[in-house]
Design a protein around this motif. Structure first.
Motif, short mmCIF file in Angstrom:
data_model
loop_
_atom_site.label_atom_id
_atom_site.label_comp_id
_atom_site.label_asym_id
_atom_site.label_seq_id
_atom_site.Cartn_x
_atom_site.Cartn_y
_atom_site.Cartn_z
N ALA A 83 41.36 42.64 54.29
CA ALA A 83 41.32 43.98 53.69
C ALA A 83 40.76 43.95 52.28
O ALA A 83 39.95 44.80 51.88
CB ALA A 83 42.71 44.60 53.70
N ALA A 84 41.17 42.94 51.49
CA ALA A 84 40.71 42.85 50.10
C ALA A 84 39.21 42.56 50.03
O ALA A 84 38.50 43.15 49.21
CB ALA A 84 41.49 41.75 49.38
N ILE A 85 38.72 41.69 50.89
CA ILE A 85 37.29 41.39 50.91
C ILE A 85 36.49 42.63 51.29
O ILE A 85 35.42 42.92 50.72
CB ILE A 85 36.99 40.24 51.89
N ASP A 86 37.00 43.39 52.26
CA ASP A 86 36.33 44.63 52.66
C ASP A 86 36.26 45.62 51.50
O ASP A 86 35.23 46.29 51.30
CB ASP A 86 37.05 45.27 53.85
N LEU A 87 37.33 45.72 50.75
CA LEU A 87 37.35 46.63 49.60
C LEU A 87 36.33 46.20 48.54
O LEU A 87 35.64 47.04 47.95
CB LEU A 87 38.75 46.68 48.99
N LEU A 88 36.24 44.89 48.30
CA LEU A 88 35.27 44.40 47.33
C LEU A 88 33.84 44.62 47.84
O LEU A 88 32.96 45.00 47.06
CB LEU A 88 35.51 42.91 47.07
N ALA A 89 33.62 44.40 49.13
CA ALA A 89 32.28 44.56 49.71
C ALA A 89 31.80 46.01 49.64
O ALA A 89 30.60 46.27 49.52
CB ALA A 89 32.27 44.07 51.15
N THR A 90 32.75 46.95 49.68
CA THR A 90 32.40 48.37 49.60
C THR A 90 32.50 48.90 48.16
O THR A 90 32.57 50.10 47.95
CB THR A 90 33.31 49.21 50.52
N LYS A 91 32.57 47.96 47.21
CA LYS A 91 32.51 48.28 45.78
C LYS A 91 33.67 49.17 45.31
O LYS A 91 33.50 50.08 44.50
CB LYS A 91 31.17 48.92 45.41
N ARG A 92 34.86 48.87 45.82
CA ARG A 92 36.06 49.58 45.34
C ARG A 92 36.60 48.96 44.07
O ARG A 92 37.55 49.47 43.48
CB ARG A 92 37.14 49.59 46.42
N GLY A 93 36.03 47.85 43.67
CA GLY A 93 36.40 47.18 42.44
C GLY A 93 35.30 46.23 42.01
O GLY A 93 34.46 45.84 42.81
N LYS A 94 35.30 45.87 40.72
CA LYS A 94 34.25 45.00 40.19
C LYS A 94 34.47 43.53 40.56
O LYS A 94 33.52 42.79 40.81
CB LYS A 94 34.18 45.14 38.66
N ARG A 95 35.74 43.12 40.54
CA ARG A 95 36.08 41.73 40.85
C ARG A 95 37.36 41.71 41.69
O ARG A 95 38.14 42.67 41.68
CB ARG A 95 36.31 40.89 39.58
N LEU A 96 37.56 40.58 42.36
CA LEU A 96 38.76 40.39 43.18
C LEU A 96 39.50 39.14 42.73
O LEU A 96 38.89 38.08 42.57
CB LEU A 96 38.36 40.24 44.66
N LEU A 97 40.81 39.29 42.51
CA LEU A 97 41.67 38.14 42.26
C LEU A 97 42.49 37.86 43.51
O LEU A 97 43.19 38.75 44.00
CB LEU A 97 42.62 38.41 41.08
N VAL A 98 42.39 36.64 44.02
CA VAL A 98 43.25 36.20 45.12
C VAL A 98 44.38 35.41 44.47
O VAL A 98 44.20 34.27 44.04
CB VAL A 98 42.47 35.33 46.12
N SER A 99 45.55 36.03 44.37
CA SER A 99 46.66 35.44 43.62
C SER A 99 47.59 34.65 44.53
O SER A 99 47.99 35.12 45.60
CB SER A 99 47.45 36.55 42.92
N GLY A 100 47.95 33.45 44.07
CA GLY A 100 48.88 32.63 44.82
C GLY A 100 48.25 31.78 45.90
O GLY A 100 48.87 31.50 46.93
#
Length: 218
Positions: A83-100
């Motif tokens: 889900a997070a990768i999809d959100l980043l791919a559709t430009k819902r955010g500038k960067r993605l942090l995968v925490s933990g």
């Protein structure tokens, strides 16, 4: 001859009167009733709070998603990462942090497991290896957001985990706007999930952790 009267008097003085025994017994009964009532009230409050917590668990992701400065996914169920990768791919955010992220998992392994990860990893994805629990996720997220100057974050985690995650994140991120993006796992989509012992155990333990997070916040 022995003075039987004196001996009888001493014995009477050493025994408490019947009225005092009755008062002591009533006192013990009232104390017992008080503790039973208190215990019953606490159990009732715990159960009521659990149902309130269940209502706070989002049923589905939001229909409309407004873009944020950054996206944060708390590791756990595989669906979260997708889900997070999809959100980043559709430009819902500038960067993605995968925490933990488990230190044993390498970037190359993630590239093989998630198709879009390879394309986006070089420019826009940061892996956080420090966090070992939700509180650690919040600390890691706060430091990452501060480093990039982000004022708004899209938070991705399982729906049942979202209430506690937001409590921990709100305390650590100091005014950063947080928008939840809950991921509904298959076990929570079942209509009779409440009859599954494993699911109920998961939710009860999560509820206890949620209460602890609220206490820390208070």
């Amino acid at each position: 001859m022995l003075d039987m009267t004196g001996m009888s008097g001493d014995r009477d003085q050493g025994s408490p009167p019947a009225a005092e025994k009755a008062r002591a017994q009533r006192g013990r009964s009232l104390l017992s009733i008080f503790f039973w009532s208190l215990g019953g009230a606490l159990v009732a409050a715990f159960i009521a709070g659990f149902f309130v917590y269940l209502k706070e668990i989002p049923g589905d992701p939001p229909l409309s998603i407004r873009p944020a400065d950054g996206i944060v996914v708390l590791t756990g169920a595989p669906q979260r990462m997708t889900a997070a990768i999809d959100l980043l791919a559709t430009k819902r955010g500038k960067r993605l942090l995968v925490s933990g992220v488990n230190p044993a998992i390498t970037t190359e392994e993630l590239k093989k497991q998630i198709p879009d990860f390879a394309r986006l990893s070089e420019c826009c994805i940061d892996l956080g290896h420090e966090a070992q629990n939700t509180l650690g996720n919040a600390v890691e997220t706060a430091a990452w957001a501060k480093k990039h100057g982000f004022k708004s974050l899209l938070i991705v985690t399982s729906a049942w985990h979202m209430p506690r995650a937001l409590v921990e994140l709100e305390r650590e991120t100091d005014g950063i706007e947080l928008d939840p993006y809950p991921v509904v796992t298959e076990r929570m989509r079942e209509r009779t999930w409440w009859s599954n012992p494993q699911t109920m155990r998961l939710l009860v333990f999560e509820y206890l952790k949620y209460l602890a997070a609220l206490v820390r916040m208070a």
